[in-house]
Design an enzyme around this catalytic site. Structure first.
Site, PDB file in Angstrom:
ATOM      1  N   LYS A   1       8.005  13.751   5.531  1.00  0.00           N
ATOM      2  CA  LYS A   1       8.675  12.775   4.660  1.00  0.00           C
ATOM      3  C   LYS A   1       7.702  12.247   3.604  1.00  0.00           C
ATOM      4  O   LYS A   1       8.033  12.163   2.421  1.00  0.00           O
ATOM      5  CB  LYS A   1       9.246  11.624   5.503  1.00  0.00           C
ATOM      6  CG  LYS A   1      10.460  12.061   6.325  1.00  0.00           C
ATOM      7  CD  LYS A   1      10.867  11.052   7.385  1.00  0.00           C
ATOM      8  CE  LYS A   1      12.011  11.634   8.225  1.00  0.00           C
ATOM      9  NZ  LYS A   1      12.374  10.822   9.392  1.00  0.00           N
TER      10      LYS A   1
ATOM     11  N   GLN B   1      10.347   5.420  12.246  1.00  0.00           N
ATOM     12  CA  GLN B   1      10.684   6.677  12.924  1.00  0.00           C
ATOM     13  C   GLN B   1      11.120   6.400  14.367  1.00  0.00           C
ATOM     14  O   GLN B   1      10.439   5.694  15.113  1.00  0.00           O
ATOM     15  CB  GLN B   1       9.458   7.613  12.897  1.00  0.00           C
ATOM     16  CG  GLN B   1       9.726   8.993  13.440  1.00  0.00           C
ATOM     17  CD  GLN B   1      10.739   9.794  12.609  1.00  0.00           C
ATOM     18  OE1 GLN B   1      10.713   9.761  11.382  1.00  0.00           O
ATOM     19  NE2 GLN B   1      11.634  10.481  13.279  1.00  0.00           N
TER      20      GLN B   1
ATOM     21  N   ASP C   1      17.411   4.600   5.736  1.00  0.00           N
ATOM     22  CA  ASP C   1      17.961   5.449   6.801  1.00  0.00           C
ATOM     23  C   ASP C   1      19.467   5.201   6.959  1.00  0.00           C
ATOM     24  O   ASP C   1      20.166   6.007   7.555  1.00  0.00           O
ATOM     25  CB  ASP C   1      17.270   5.127   8.141  1.00  0.00           C
ATOM     26  CG  ASP C   1      16.314   6.230   8.581  1.00  0.00           C
ATOM     27  OD1 ASP C   1      16.423   7.352   8.035  1.00  0.00           O
ATOM     28  OD2 ASP C   1      15.471   5.968   9.454  1.00  0.00           O
TER      29      ASP C   1
END
Ligand code: NAP
Length: 286
Positions: free
Chosen positions: A53, A97, A120
Protein backbone atom coordinates in the site's frame (compact mmCIF):
# COMPACT_ATOMS: atom_id res chain seq x y z
CA UNK A 1 -16.60 -20.42 -26.10
CA UNK A 2 -13.99 -19.28 -23.63
CA UNK A 3 -14.78 -16.26 -21.44
CA UNK A 4 -13.14 -12.88 -21.88
CA UNK A 5 -10.58 -12.33 -19.15
CA UNK A 6 -11.14 -9.17 -17.11
CA UNK A 7 -7.58 -7.97 -16.61
CA UNK A 8 -7.39 -6.29 -13.20
CA UNK A 9 -3.72 -5.46 -13.62
CA UNK A 10 -4.32 -3.56 -16.87
CA UNK A 11 -7.42 -1.76 -15.54
CA UNK A 12 -5.49 -0.88 -12.41
CA UNK A 13 -2.64 0.61 -14.44
CA UNK A 14 -5.09 2.81 -16.36
CA UNK A 15 -6.82 4.01 -13.20
CA UNK A 16 -3.50 4.56 -11.39
CA UNK A 17 -2.18 6.75 -14.23
CA UNK A 18 -5.22 8.99 -13.75
CA UNK A 19 -4.82 8.92 -9.96
CA UNK A 20 -1.16 9.95 -10.32
CA UNK A 21 -2.10 12.92 -12.50
CA UNK A 22 -4.84 14.03 -10.10
CA UNK A 23 -2.51 13.64 -7.11
CA UNK A 24 0.01 15.94 -8.79
CA UNK A 25 -2.72 18.50 -9.49
CA UNK A 26 -3.75 18.47 -5.82
CA UNK A 27 -0.09 18.71 -4.77
CA UNK A 28 0.36 21.73 -7.05
CA UNK A 29 -2.58 23.34 -5.24
CA UNK A 30 -0.76 22.74 -1.93
CA UNK A 31 -2.60 19.62 -0.82
CA UNK A 32 -0.67 16.47 -1.70
CA UNK A 33 -2.92 13.54 -0.73
CA UNK A 34 -1.54 11.76 2.32
CA UNK A 35 -2.22 8.26 3.67
CA UNK A 36 -1.17 6.97 7.09
CA UNK A 37 -0.97 3.19 7.44
CA UNK A 38 -0.72 1.65 10.90
CA UNK A 39 0.45 -1.91 11.52
CA UNK A 40 0.38 -3.41 14.99
CA UNK A 41 2.18 -6.72 15.55
CA UNK A 42 4.29 -8.88 13.25
CA UNK A 43 1.82 -10.84 11.11
CA UNK A 44 3.88 -11.51 7.94
CA UNK A 45 0.92 -11.30 5.52
CA UNK A 46 -0.16 -7.95 7.02
CA UNK A 47 3.41 -6.66 6.71
CA UNK A 48 3.36 -7.46 2.97
CA UNK A 49 -0.05 -5.79 2.52
CA UNK A 50 0.97 -2.55 4.23
CA UNK A 51 4.29 -2.41 2.35
CA UNK A 52 2.43 -2.75 -0.96
CA UNK A 53 0.00 0.00 0.00
CA UNK A 54 2.79 2.40 0.93
CA UNK A 55 4.79 1.52 -2.21
CA UNK A 56 1.73 2.20 -4.38
CA UNK A 57 1.30 5.62 -2.74
CA UNK A 58 4.93 6.50 -3.38
CA UNK A 59 4.70 5.40 -7.01
CA UNK A 60 1.67 7.62 -7.69
CA UNK A 61 2.54 10.90 -6.02
CA UNK A 62 0.75 10.38 -2.71
CA UNK A 63 2.44 11.19 0.58
CA UNK A 64 2.47 8.15 2.85
CA UNK A 65 3.45 7.35 6.40
CA UNK A 66 3.89 3.82 7.69
CA UNK A 67 3.74 3.41 11.46
CA UNK A 68 4.61 -0.03 12.80
CA UNK A 69 4.14 -0.96 16.44
CA UNK A 70 4.98 -3.89 18.62
CA UNK A 71 2.06 -6.29 19.21
CA UNK A 72 2.03 -5.24 22.86
CA UNK A 73 0.93 -1.67 21.99
CA UNK A 74 -1.99 -0.72 24.24
CA UNK A 75 -5.40 0.12 22.84
CA UNK A 76 -5.17 3.55 24.49
CA UNK A 77 -1.83 4.28 22.79
CA UNK A 78 -3.24 3.27 19.40
CA UNK A 79 -6.31 5.47 19.91
CA UNK A 80 -4.01 8.37 20.84
CA UNK A 81 -2.03 7.90 17.59
CA UNK A 82 -5.26 7.92 15.60
CA UNK A 83 -6.36 11.12 17.34
CA UNK A 84 -3.05 12.75 16.36
CA UNK A 85 -3.40 11.63 12.74
CA UNK A 86 -7.01 12.88 12.69
CA UNK A 87 -5.62 16.32 13.50
CA UNK A 88 -2.68 16.14 11.05
CA UNK A 89 -3.42 18.30 7.97
CA UNK A 90 -0.88 16.36 5.83
CA UNK A 91 -2.86 13.14 6.34
CA UNK A 92 -6.16 12.70 4.49
CA UNK A 93 -6.64 8.96 4.94
CA UNK A 94 -5.97 6.62 7.87
CA UNK A 95 -5.82 2.86 7.51
CA UNK A 96 -5.30 0.49 10.42
CA UNK A 97 -4.33 -2.93 9.06
CA UNK A 98 -6.52 -5.76 10.33
CA UNK A 99 -6.39 -8.11 12.15
CA UNK A 100 -5.33 -6.36 15.35
CA UNK A 101 -3.95 -8.19 18.40
CA UNK A 102 -6.72 -9.72 20.56
CA UNK A 103 -6.44 -7.11 23.34
CA UNK A 104 -7.42 -4.28 20.95
CA UNK A 105 -11.08 -3.82 20.01
CA UNK A 106 -11.17 -3.29 16.20
CA UNK A 107 -14.61 -1.62 16.38
CA UNK A 108 -13.29 1.01 18.80
CA UNK A 109 -10.28 1.62 16.58
CA UNK A 110 -12.33 2.01 13.40
CA UNK A 111 -14.76 4.32 15.21
CA UNK A 112 -11.85 6.51 16.31
CA UNK A 113 -10.84 7.35 12.72
CA UNK A 114 -12.30 10.68 11.56
CA UNK A 115 -15.13 9.96 9.11
CA UNK A 116 -13.49 12.13 6.43
CA UNK A 117 -10.29 10.06 6.71
CA UNK A 118 -11.94 6.60 6.77
CA UNK A 119 -10.40 5.47 3.45
CA UNK A 120 -11.11 1.81 4.22
CA UNK A 121 -14.81 2.69 4.41
CA UNK A 122 -15.26 0.30 7.35
CA UNK A 123 -16.76 2.71 9.90
CA UNK A 124 -20.39 2.56 10.90
CA UNK A 125 -20.78 6.03 9.40
CA UNK A 126 -19.35 5.00 6.00
CA UNK A 127 -21.36 1.76 6.02
CA UNK A 128 -24.50 3.73 6.89
CA UNK A 129 -23.86 6.21 4.07
CA UNK A 130 -23.55 3.34 1.62
CA UNK A 131 -26.76 1.78 2.89
CA UNK A 132 -28.60 5.08 2.67
CA UNK A 133 -27.29 5.74 -0.83
CA UNK A 134 -25.39 8.84 0.33
CA UNK A 135 -21.94 9.85 -0.93
CA UNK A 136 -18.98 8.57 1.05
CA UNK A 137 -15.86 6.43 1.03
CA UNK A 138 -16.56 2.88 -0.18
CA UNK A 139 -14.64 -0.23 0.94
CA UNK A 140 -11.84 -0.73 -1.58
CA UNK A 141 -12.36 -4.38 -2.55
CA UNK A 142 -16.06 -4.22 -3.50
CA UNK A 143 -15.48 -0.78 -5.05
CA UNK A 144 -12.78 -2.39 -7.23
CA UNK A 145 -15.15 -5.24 -8.14
CA UNK A 146 -17.68 -2.67 -9.38
CA UNK A 147 -15.00 -1.12 -11.62
CA UNK A 148 -14.14 -4.59 -12.98
CA UNK A 149 -17.80 -5.27 -13.79
CA UNK A 150 -18.13 -1.79 -15.33
CA UNK A 151 -15.13 -2.55 -17.57
CA UNK A 152 -17.10 -5.31 -19.34
CA UNK A 153 -19.46 -2.66 -20.71
CA UNK A 154 -22.47 -4.66 -19.49
CA UNK A 155 -25.17 -2.64 -17.71
CA UNK A 156 -26.20 -3.95 -14.29
CA UNK A 157 -29.71 -2.53 -14.36
CA UNK A 158 -32.23 -5.36 -14.25
CA UNK A 159 -29.57 -8.06 -14.00
CA UNK A 160 -29.51 -10.71 -11.29
CA UNK A 161 -26.34 -10.56 -9.20
CA UNK A 162 -25.41 -13.21 -6.65
CA UNK A 163 -22.84 -12.47 -3.95
CA UNK A 164 -21.22 -15.42 -2.19
CA UNK A 165 -20.17 -14.21 1.28
CA UNK A 166 -21.60 -11.64 3.68
CA UNK A 167 -18.59 -10.16 5.49
CA UNK A 168 -18.75 -6.51 6.54
CA UNK A 169 -15.67 -5.77 4.44
CA UNK A 170 -16.56 -7.52 1.17
CA UNK A 171 -19.89 -9.38 0.84
CA UNK A 172 -22.30 -6.89 2.42
CA UNK A 173 -20.89 -3.69 0.84
CA UNK A 174 -20.67 -5.57 -2.50
CA UNK A 175 -24.37 -6.41 -2.32
CA UNK A 176 -25.24 -2.77 -1.52
CA UNK A 177 -23.13 -1.41 -4.41
CA UNK A 178 -24.79 -3.84 -6.82
CA UNK A 179 -28.20 -2.83 -5.50
CA UNK A 180 -27.30 0.83 -6.00
CA UNK A 181 -26.44 -0.04 -9.62
CA UNK A 182 -30.00 -1.40 -10.02
CA UNK A 183 -29.16 -5.11 -10.02
CA UNK A 184 -31.46 -7.58 -8.27
CA UNK A 185 -29.23 -8.99 -5.58
CA UNK A 186 -29.09 -12.31 -3.75
CA UNK A 187 -26.59 -12.82 -0.92
CA UNK A 188 -25.49 -16.37 -0.05
CA UNK A 189 -23.44 -17.48 2.96
CA UNK A 190 -22.36 -20.55 4.91
CA UNK A 191 -25.94 -21.40 5.87
CA UNK A 192 -27.21 -21.28 2.27
CA UNK A 193 -28.10 -24.92 1.49
CA UNK A 194 -27.51 -25.05 -2.28
CA UNK A 195 -25.37 -22.26 -3.74
CA UNK A 196 -25.81 -23.54 -7.30
CA UNK A 197 -29.56 -23.02 -7.11
CA UNK A 198 -28.89 -19.27 -6.94
CA UNK A 199 -25.70 -18.93 -8.99
CA UNK A 200 -27.19 -20.80 -11.97
CA UNK A 201 -29.76 -17.97 -12.27
CA UNK A 202 -27.15 -15.21 -11.96
CA UNK A 203 -25.99 -12.81 -14.66
CA UNK A 204 -23.21 -11.73 -12.29
CA UNK A 205 -21.53 -13.80 -9.56
CA UNK A 206 -19.13 -12.27 -7.05
CA UNK A 207 -17.38 -14.98 -5.02
CA UNK A 208 -15.98 -13.78 -1.67
CA UNK A 209 -15.88 -16.89 0.47
CA UNK A 210 -12.24 -17.83 1.05
CA UNK A 211 -12.58 -21.46 -0.08
CA UNK A 212 -11.23 -22.70 -3.39
CA UNK A 213 -13.48 -24.36 -5.98
CA UNK A 214 -16.59 -22.94 -4.31
CA UNK A 215 -17.94 -21.92 -7.73
CA UNK A 216 -17.79 -24.75 -10.27
CA UNK A 217 -18.70 -24.77 -13.97
CA UNK A 218 -22.04 -26.55 -13.42
CA UNK A 219 -23.09 -23.67 -11.11
CA UNK A 220 -22.64 -20.91 -13.71
CA UNK A 221 -25.11 -19.55 -16.26
CA UNK A 222 -23.57 -19.42 -19.77
CA UNK A 223 -22.31 -15.89 -20.51
CA UNK A 224 -22.31 -14.71 -16.88
CA UNK A 225 -19.81 -12.23 -15.43
CA UNK A 226 -17.74 -13.95 -12.71
CA UNK A 227 -15.70 -11.90 -10.24
CA UNK A 228 -13.39 -13.90 -7.98
CA UNK A 229 -12.42 -12.12 -4.75
CA UNK A 230 -11.05 -15.22 -2.98
CA UNK A 231 -7.39 -15.59 -2.08
CA UNK A 232 -6.50 -19.18 -1.30
CA UNK A 233 -3.67 -21.63 -1.93
CA UNK A 234 -4.00 -24.73 -4.10
CA UNK A 235 -2.28 -28.06 -3.39
CA UNK A 236 0.88 -26.80 -5.11
CA UNK A 237 0.90 -23.78 -2.78
CA UNK A 238 -0.02 -21.35 -5.58
CA UNK A 239 -2.43 -18.48 -5.14
CA UNK A 240 -5.95 -19.27 -6.34
CA UNK A 241 -9.43 -17.85 -5.91
CA UNK A 242 -12.83 -19.24 -4.94
CA UNK A 243 -13.68 -20.13 -8.55
CA UNK A 244 -12.62 -23.23 -10.49
CA UNK A 245 -11.10 -20.90 -13.09
CA UNK A 246 -10.12 -23.43 -15.78
CA UNK A 247 -13.61 -24.96 -15.97
CA UNK A 248 -15.71 -21.83 -15.29
CA UNK A 249 -13.97 -19.82 -18.02
CA UNK A 250 -15.46 -22.26 -20.56
CA UNK A 251 -19.00 -21.31 -19.46
CA UNK A 252 -18.82 -17.68 -18.30
CA UNK A 253 -18.84 -14.64 -20.59
CA UNK A 254 -16.30 -12.69 -18.52
CA UNK A 255 -14.09 -13.80 -15.65
CA UNK A 256 -11.39 -12.34 -13.39
CA UNK A 257 -8.21 -14.38 -12.86
CA UNK A 258 -6.43 -14.90 -9.54
CA UNK A 259 -3.86 -13.44 -9.36
CA UNK A 260 -4.34 -10.41 -11.61
CA UNK A 261 -8.03 -9.69 -11.07
CA UNK A 262 -9.48 -8.19 -7.89
CA UNK A 263 -6.15 -8.05 -5.99
CA UNK A 264 -4.52 -5.13 -7.83
CA UNK A 265 -7.82 -3.23 -7.87
CA UNK A 266 -8.08 -3.22 -4.08
CA UNK A 267 -4.95 -1.09 -3.64
CA UNK A 268 -5.92 1.09 -6.60
CA UNK A 269 -9.28 1.92 -5.02
CA UNK A 270 -7.53 2.69 -1.72
CA UNK A 271 -5.47 5.28 -3.61
CA UNK A 272 -8.66 6.58 -5.25
CA UNK A 273 -10.28 6.90 -1.82
CA UNK A 274 -7.28 8.78 -0.43
CA UNK A 275 -7.47 11.17 -3.35
CA UNK A 276 -11.22 11.60 -2.86
CA UNK A 277 -10.66 12.27 0.85
CA UNK A 278 -7.93 14.83 0.14
CA UNK A 279 -10.09 16.61 -2.42
CA UNK A 280 -13.02 16.71 0.01
CA UNK A 281 -11.08 17.96 3.02
CA UNK A 282 -11.21 21.71 3.17
CA UNK A 283 -8.76 23.75 5.20
CA UNK A 284 -5.42 25.43 4.77
CA UNK A 285 -3.00 23.81 2.29
CA UNK A 286 -0.80 21.15 3.90
P1 NAP B 1 -14.71 -13.71 5.68
O1 NAP B 1 -14.87 -12.56 6.57
O2 NAP B 1 -14.11 -14.98 6.19
O3 NAP B 1 -16.14 -14.05 5.06
C1 NAP B 1 -16.36 -15.19 4.28
C2 NAP B 1 -17.81 -15.29 3.92
O4 NAP B 1 -17.99 -16.47 3.16
C3 NAP B 1 -18.72 -15.38 5.13
O5 NAP B 1 -19.85 -14.56 4.95
C4 NAP B 1 -19.12 -16.86 5.17
O6 NAP B 1 -20.44 -17.09 5.63
C5 NAP B 1 -19.07 -17.22 3.71
N1 NAP B 1 -18.84 -18.65 3.52
C6 NAP B 1 -17.94 -19.43 4.13
N2 NAP B 1 -18.04 -20.71 3.70
C7 NAP B 1 -19.05 -20.72 2.80
C8 NAP B 1 -19.64 -21.71 2.01
N3 NAP B 1 -19.22 -22.99 2.05
N4 NAP B 1 -20.67 -21.37 1.20
C9 NAP B 1 -21.09 -20.10 1.12
N5 NAP B 1 -20.56 -19.10 1.85
C10 NAP B 1 -19.55 -19.41 2.69
O7 NAP B 1 -13.83 -13.34 4.40
P2 NAP B 1 -13.72 -11.96 3.59
O8 NAP B 1 -12.85 -11.03 4.33
O9 NAP B 1 -15.05 -11.53 3.14
O10 NAP B 1 -12.88 -12.47 2.33
C11 NAP B 1 -13.35 -13.48 1.47
C12 NAP B 1 -12.21 -13.94 0.57
O11 NAP B 1 -11.76 -12.83 -0.19
C13 NAP B 1 -10.98 -14.44 1.32
O12 NAP B 1 -10.36 -15.44 0.53
C14 NAP B 1 -10.07 -13.23 1.37
O13 NAP B 1 -8.71 -13.57 1.47
C15 NAP B 1 -10.38 -12.61 0.04
N6 NAP B 1 -10.14 -11.17 -0.03
C16 NAP B 1 -9.42 -10.73 -1.11
C17 NAP B 1 -9.18 -9.38 -1.25
C18 NAP B 1 -8.39 -8.91 -2.44
O14 NAP B 1 -7.97 -7.78 -2.45
N7 NAP B 1 -8.21 -9.75 -3.45
C19 NAP B 1 -9.66 -8.47 -0.31
C20 NAP B 1 -10.42 -8.95 0.75
C21 NAP B 1 -10.66 -10.30 0.87
P3 NAP B 1 -20.90 -16.80 7.16
O15 NAP B 1 -21.07 -15.30 7.24
O16 NAP B 1 -22.15 -17.52 7.28
O17 NAP B 1 -19.78 -17.30 8.02
Amino acid sequence: MSAQIIDGTALSARLRADIGARAEALAAAGRRPGLAVILVGDDPASAVYVRNKVKACQAHGLHSVLETYDGALSEAALLARIAALNADPAIHGILVQMPLPAHIDPHKVIAAIATAKDVDGFSVHSAGALMAGLPGLRPATPYGCMKLIESTGQALRGKHAVVLGRSNTVGKPMALLLLQAHATVTVCHSATPDLGRYTREADVVVAAVGRRDTLRADMVKPGAIVIDVGMNRNDAGRLCGDVDFAAVREVAGWITPVPGGVGPMTITMLLANTLQAAAAQAGPPA
